[in-house]
Design a protein around this motif. Structure first.
Motif, PDB file in Angstrom:
ATOM      1  N   THR A 133       0.802  -1.231   0.000  1.00 18.18           N
ATOM      2  CA  THR A 133       0.000   0.000   0.000  1.00 18.18           C
ATOM      3  C   THR A 133       0.835   1.281   0.000  1.00 18.18           C
ATOM      4  OG1 THR A 133      -0.132  -0.035   2.414  1.00 18.18           O
ATOM      5  CG2 THR A 133      -1.918  -1.114   1.215  1.00 18.18           C
ATOM      6  N   GLY A 134       2.137   1.157  -0.175  1.00 18.82           N
ATOM      7  CA  GLY A 134       2.976   2.356  -0.229  1.00 18.82           C
ATOM      8  C   GLY A 134       2.926   3.012  -1.598  1.00 18.82           C
ATOM      9  N   THR A 135       3.681   4.059  -1.769  1.00 18.56           N
ATOM     10  CA  THR A 135       3.726   4.773  -3.044  1.00 18.56           C
ATOM     11  C   THR A 135       4.183   3.848  -4.163  1.00 18.56           C
ATOM     12  OG1 THR A 135       4.557   6.765  -4.137  1.00 18.56           O
ATOM     13  CG2 THR A 135       6.129   5.551  -2.813  1.00 18.56           C
TER      14      THR A 135
ATOM     15  N   LEU B 234       4.123  22.199   1.238  1.00 15.72           N
ATOM     16  CA  LEU B 234       4.415  21.914   2.650  1.00 15.72           C
ATOM     17  C   LEU B 234       4.351  20.429   2.989  1.00 15.72           C
ATOM     18  CD1 LEU B 234       2.297  24.759   4.280  1.00 15.72           C
ATOM     19  CD2 LEU B 234       4.744  24.765   3.797  1.00 15.72           C
ATOM     20  N   GLY B 235       3.527  19.706   2.254  1.00 13.38           N
ATOM     21  CA  GLY B 235       3.375  18.287   2.579  1.00 13.38           C
ATOM     22  C   GLY B 235       2.995  17.482   1.357  1.00 13.38           C
ATOM     23  N   TRP B 236       3.327  16.200   1.388  1.00 12.74           N
ATOM     24  CA  TRP B 236       2.982  15.324   0.283  1.00 12.74           C
ATOM     25  C   TRP B 236       2.870  13.893   0.797  1.00 12.74           C
ATOM     26  CZ3 TRP B 236       7.293  18.361   0.748  1.00 12.74           C
ATOM     27  CH2 TRP B 236       8.477  17.713   1.098  1.00 12.74           C
ATOM     28  N   GLY B 237       2.051  13.149   0.102  1.00 15.42           N
ATOM     29  CA  GLY B 237       1.891  11.741   0.474  1.00 15.42           C
ATOM     30  C   GLY B 237       1.365  10.959  -0.718  1.00 15.42           C
ATOM     31  N   ALA B 238       1.709   9.693  -0.779  1.00 12.83           N
ATOM     32  CA  ALA B 238       1.218   8.830  -1.859  1.00 12.83           C
ATOM     33  C   ALA B 238       0.959   7.447  -1.291  1.00 12.83           C
ATOM     34  CB  ALA B 238       2.216   8.768  -3.003  1.00 12.83           C
ATOM     35  N   SER B 239       0.016   6.758  -1.906  1.00 15.03           N
ATOM     36  CA  SER B 239      -0.326   5.423  -1.420  1.00 15.03           C
ATOM     37  C   SER B 239      -0.920   4.616  -2.559  1.00 15.03           C
ATOM     38  CB  SER B 239      -1.355   5.518  -0.295  1.00 15.03           C
ATOM     39  OG  SER B 239      -2.579   5.969  -0.840  1.00 15.03           O
ATOM     40  N   ASN B 240      -1.010   3.323  -2.342  1.00 21.95           N
ATOM     41  CA  ASN B 240      -1.669   2.475  -3.323  1.00 21.95           C
ATOM     42  C   ASN B 240      -2.872   1.793  -2.675  1.00 21.95           C
ATOM     43  OD1 ASN B 240      -2.199   0.118  -5.176  1.00 21.95           O
ATOM     44  ND2 ASN B 240      -0.511   1.091  -6.252  1.00 21.95           N
ATOM     45  N   ASP B 241      -3.977   1.728  -3.432  1.00 22.06           N
ATOM     46  CA  ASP B 241      -5.176   1.062  -2.928  1.00 22.06           C
ATOM     47  C   ASP B 241      -4.943  -0.428  -2.715  1.00 22.06           C
ATOM     48  OD1 ASP B 241      -6.662   3.383  -3.036  1.00 22.06           O
ATOM     49  OD2 ASP B 241      -7.562   2.931  -4.989  1.00 22.06           O
ATOM     50  N   ALA B 242      -4.078  -1.008  -3.555  1.00 25.36           N
ATOM     51  CA  ALA B 242      -3.849  -2.467  -3.546  1.00 25.36           C
ATOM     52  C   ALA B 242      -5.176  -3.217  -3.671  1.00 25.36           C
ATOM     53  CB  ALA B 242      -3.087  -2.898  -2.282  1.00 25.36           C
ATOM     54  N   ALA B 243      -6.037  -2.714  -4.548  1.00 23.74           N
ATOM     55  CA  ALA B 243      -7.362  -3.318  -4.693  1.00 23.74           C
ATOM     56  C   ALA B 243      -7.690  -3.672  -6.148  1.00 23.74           C
ATOM     57  CB  ALA B 243      -8.432  -2.376  -4.148  1.00 23.74           C
ATOM     58  N   GLY B 373      -3.669   1.815 -11.667  1.00 20.60           N
ATOM     59  CA  GLY B 373      -2.603   1.208 -10.874  1.00 20.60           C
ATOM     60  C   GLY B 373      -2.884   1.379  -9.397  1.00 20.60           C
ATOM     61  N   GLY B 374      -4.036   2.019  -9.048  1.00 23.46           N
ATOM     62  CA  GLY B 374      -4.419   2.176  -7.650  1.00 23.46           C
ATOM     63  C   GLY B 374      -3.685   3.278  -6.921  1.00 23.46           C
ATOM     64  N   ILE B 375      -3.020   4.166  -7.669  1.00 27.29           N
ATOM     65  CA  ILE B 375      -2.181   5.180  -7.006  1.00 27.29           C
ATOM     66  C   ILE B 375      -3.018   6.384  -6.542  1.00 27.29           C
ATOM     67  CG2 ILE B 375      -1.601   6.342  -9.182  1.00 27.29           C
ATOM     68  CD1 ILE B 375       0.856   5.772  -6.284  1.00 27.29           C
ATOM     69  N   ASN B 376      -2.657   6.925  -5.396  1.00 27.68           N
ATOM     70  CA  ASN B 376      -3.266   8.158  -4.860  1.00 27.68           C
ATOM     71  C   ASN B 376      -2.145   9.096  -4.461  1.00 27.68           C
ATOM     72  OD1 ASN B 376      -6.176   7.109  -4.432  1.00 27.68           O
ATOM     73  ND2 ASN B 376      -4.911   5.605  -3.370  1.00 27.68           N
ATOM     74  N   ALA B 377      -2.343  10.393  -4.677  1.00 25.64           N
ATOM     75  CA  ALA B 377      -1.332  11.369  -4.263  1.00 25.64           C
ATOM     76  C   ALA B 377      -2.020  12.586  -3.672  1.00 25.64           C
ATOM     77  CB  ALA B 377      -0.467  11.784  -5.445  1.00 25.64           C
ATOM     78  N   ALA B 378      -1.388  13.165  -2.666  1.00 28.90           N
ATOM     79  CA  ALA B 378      -1.940  14.359  -2.016  1.00 28.90           C
ATOM     80  C   ALA B 378      -0.824  15.368  -1.791  1.00 28.90           C
ATOM     81  CB  ALA B 378      -2.574  13.979  -0.679  1.00 28.90           C
ATOM     82  N   LEU B 379      -1.141  16.621  -2.037  1.00 30.19           N
ATOM     83  CA  LEU B 379      -0.199  17.716  -1.781  1.00 30.19           C
ATOM     84  C   LEU B 379      -0.870  18.714  -0.845  1.00 30.19           C
ATOM     85  CD1 LEU B 379       0.984  18.544  -5.431  1.00 30.19           C
ATOM     86  CD2 LEU B 379       2.296  17.282  -3.713  1.00 30.19           C
ATOM     87  N   VAL B 380      -0.121  19.231   0.117  1.00 30.69           N
ATOM     88  CA  VAL B 380      -0.600  20.349   0.924  1.00 30.69           C
ATOM     89  C   VAL B 380       0.178  21.585   0.501  1.00 30.69           C
ATOM     90  CG1 VAL B 380      -0.765  21.348   3.223  1.00 30.69           C
ATOM     91  CG2 VAL B 380      -1.245  18.916   2.896  1.00 30.69           C
TER      92      VAL B 380
END
Lengths: 238, 387
Positions: A133-135, B234-243, B373-380
């Motif tokens: 579930t990581g990037t 200021l911030g960033w994050g990424a994740s995969n749903d794996a679904a 690909g189930g990718i998510n990204a967020a920026l602050v």
């Protein structure tokens, strides 16, 4: 800044394997082995049949690397990310897909092929298959060394964004009619990088990123991902 | 490079010191903004290729974007972008984002026309831009489907935050092509008419094209060169749903995780976010997933939430860059644009998504993207210096 290399997996023209097996992981121009489901997955994993060749190749090398690190088994999704470098990405699938668009004004365009016309789709397959579930993203380098992905992984681990990353390279043969890049061979190699080794008590060694962005493995500077693969085959002096 | 302890404790900051966009609503950010404020849409009939066999006949195209001498349209787009942002420091590190680069040249080649096959490679984008600006860094391209632009910005900000680089140019670009149009049509993902993000009657997405360039700098160098911050990453994050590889996870857990990572990195509490620039493609599943995810992170708090895809379409790998560039304008004016195409709110969108521009107080904007690909990204993003 440090991370341990706890797993290595590859598929090259010379064969398939994991770091522990010490098979030849050197990339060659030889034909890639046929990737079958039983090589890496439980036979009940039904999605394998729909995958394009790039996904099968990447999934195999990622699966081998996780197995080598003792992280293949899972019941709950894990916070593990993947960064891969690729020169051609899914270009062969792009060509195959467009062959379905041309006849009949696009009426026969294949949705299943289109799903694989993004280079990062195989990372999504790996995420689903192994519960990661990581990037996850693919880097296309202008100057191919494979290190852009390694650098990103080490930074992410260093700033505590994540504790475990898979880093590697994945490419099929350069499709016909596309300019070939020197130094690129078909195949895939992935490394498991961990801040703290979890399941493999005997890591291959440690990676260090210095203030100038130079990466060393067990104190020796590395300049390509292939060099890292070779270095992992050398037993660490006790 | 900063040591591990410094990187964990110091709130990271990368300043956006220059930016430019080229979209179907204008060749500058100001034109884009003015058109957004007026509620305009660029989504209209496609004339670039025949749409007779497809689910839709509309997209947001830049009308006069043209292929030249066997080169992909992407060159025309990039040339306009480079002219719009102007000179860039030659030592800037280069990160580009595209999903398909000059894939229109694959179409031309397969149909027997003259076309440069190099344009099809995704690495052609950093190669072209690096050469055009005379940058010493060879550059890389990031391919993360529709989150490519946001992840490229995150990568650039991370390089600055770690102290490895003090100037990074992020350029994002994608085209409307028959290749992509036919693909989304085959998946049943296109809206027959212009898309309607977060509307309960929405039926799919509208494709768009465009490009964005953002020059990031570390605060020290920016101050030294007397460059004001237009906004701060200021911030960033990424994740995969794996679904699933093409469908978003209904529980929104992946996107919520990416948002929480970005908030943690920015050292902010969810209550401090003033507005959200959502992915908001107008597909049934994406918009529903986003509303669930935002509900999980922000509860029932009402704040402006908008999507620009009803105005400029979904420009895939470029969307994160264009939306971040717009984010600087949103923060400097404390105004969230209307969501063009939106009328009747989907559950969870009530009181958040608006048919008209909305003023807000506060200095932090969340921008999100999700993709295949189930990718998510967020920026602050944080507000820049007073202009």
């Amino acid at each position: 800044m440090m991370a341990h290399v706890t797993g290595v997996g590859w598929v090259t023209g010379a064969g398939t394997g994991t770091g522990k097996n010490r098979h030849d992981s050197h990339p060659t121009t030889g034909q890639l082995p046929r990737i079958t489901r039983d090589l890496i997955l439980d036979e009940t994993y039904l999605h394998f049949g729909r995958m394009d060749d790039l996904s099968r190749l990447g999934l195999a090398a990622i699966g081998f690397a996780l197995k080598d690190a003792g992280l293949a088994g899972w019941t709950e999704p894990r916070d593990i990310g993947i960064i891969a470098v690729s020169a051609w990405g899914c270009l062969q699938t792009d060509m195959d897909y467009y062959e379905t668009v041309m006849p009949d004004g696009g009426r026969r365009a294949s949705p299943s092929l289109f799903s694989y016309t993004l280079p990062n789709t195989f990372l999504g397959e790996a995420a689903v298959c192994f519960g990661l579930t990581g990037t996850g993203y693919v880097i296309n380098e202008v100057s191919p060394s494979g290190l852009a992905g390694l650098l990103a992984c080490l930074e992410s681990i260093s700033c505590d964004e994540i504790k475990t990353m898979l880093c590697g390279a994945c490419d099929l043969e350069c499709p016909a009619g596309i300019p070939r890049k020197s130094g690129h061979f078909p195949g895939a190699v992935f490394f498991v990088l961990e801040k703290v080794p979890q399941s493999n008590p005997s890591p291959y060694g440690h990676l260090h990123l210095d203030k100038c962005g130079a990466i060393s493995f067990n104190g020796k500077r590395i300049q390509t991902l292939v060099q890292l693969a070779h270095a992992c085959r050398v037993p660490i002096p006790q | 490079m900063k040591n591990d302890e410094e990187m964990r404790s110091a709130p990271p900051q990368a300043w956006i010191v220059r930016l430019a966009t080229v979209t179907p609503l204008g060749g500058t950010v100001h034109e884009l903004w003015d058109n957004l404020m007026a509620g305009e849409t660029a989504i209209g009939p496609v004339s670039r290729f025949s749409t007779g066999s497809y689910q839709s006949d509309v997209a947001a195209c830049i009308p006069d974007l043209a292929p030249m001498d066997g080169k992909s349209r992407i060159h025309d787009l990039i040339n306009r972008l480079m002219a719009a942002i102007g000179p860039v420091p030659p030592d800037a590190c280069l990160i580009t984002a595209t999903t398909k680069a000059g894939i229109d040249n694959l179409e031309r080649i397969r149909r027997g026309g003259p076309a440069d096959p190099r344009d099809i490679l995704l690495s052609s984008l950093p190669e072209t831009i690096g050469r055009g600006f005379g940058l010493t860094d060879p550059g890389i391209n990031i391919s993360a489907s529709c989150a490519s632009g946001a992840i490229a910005l995150a990568r650039g900000a991370a390089m600055i935050a770690s102290g490895l680089k003090d100037a990074v140019l992020v350029c994002c670009a994608d085209l409307v092509t028959e290749f992509v149009f036919s693909g989304f049509s085959s998946l049943g993902a296109l809206s027959p008419g212009p898309c309607m993000p977060f509307d309960r009657r929405r039926r799919g997405m509208s494709l768009g094209e465009g490009a964005a360039a953002l020059l990031l700098m570390g605060p020290h160098r920016a101050r030294k060169e007397a460059r004001p911050a237009l906004a701060r990453v200021l911030g960033w994050g990424a994740s995969n749903d794996a679904a699933h590889i093409t469908a978003p996870a209904k529980d929104g857990a992946g996107l919520a995780r990416a948002v929480n990572l970005a908030l943690t990195r920015a050292h902010l509490h969810p209550d401090q976010i003033s507005a959200i620039c959502a992915h908001g493609t107008g597909t049934i599943h994406n918009d529903a997933m986003e509303l669930v995810a935002f509900g999980n992170v922000f509860g029932k708090r009402r704040f402006p939430l908008f999507s620009v895809k009803g105005a400029i379409g979904h420009s895939l790998g470029a969307s994160g860059g264009i939306e971040a560039a717009l984010g600087a304008k949103v923060l400097s004016t404390h105004t969230a644009p209307s969501t063009v195409g939106f009328r009747k709110p989907e559950t969870g969108a009530e009181g958040r998504v608006h048919t008209h521009p909305v003023r807000f107080s506060g200095d932090y904007l969340l921008s999100t993207n999700s993709g295949f690909g189930g990718i998510n990204a967020a920026l602050v993003l944080g507000k820049g210096d007073p202009q």
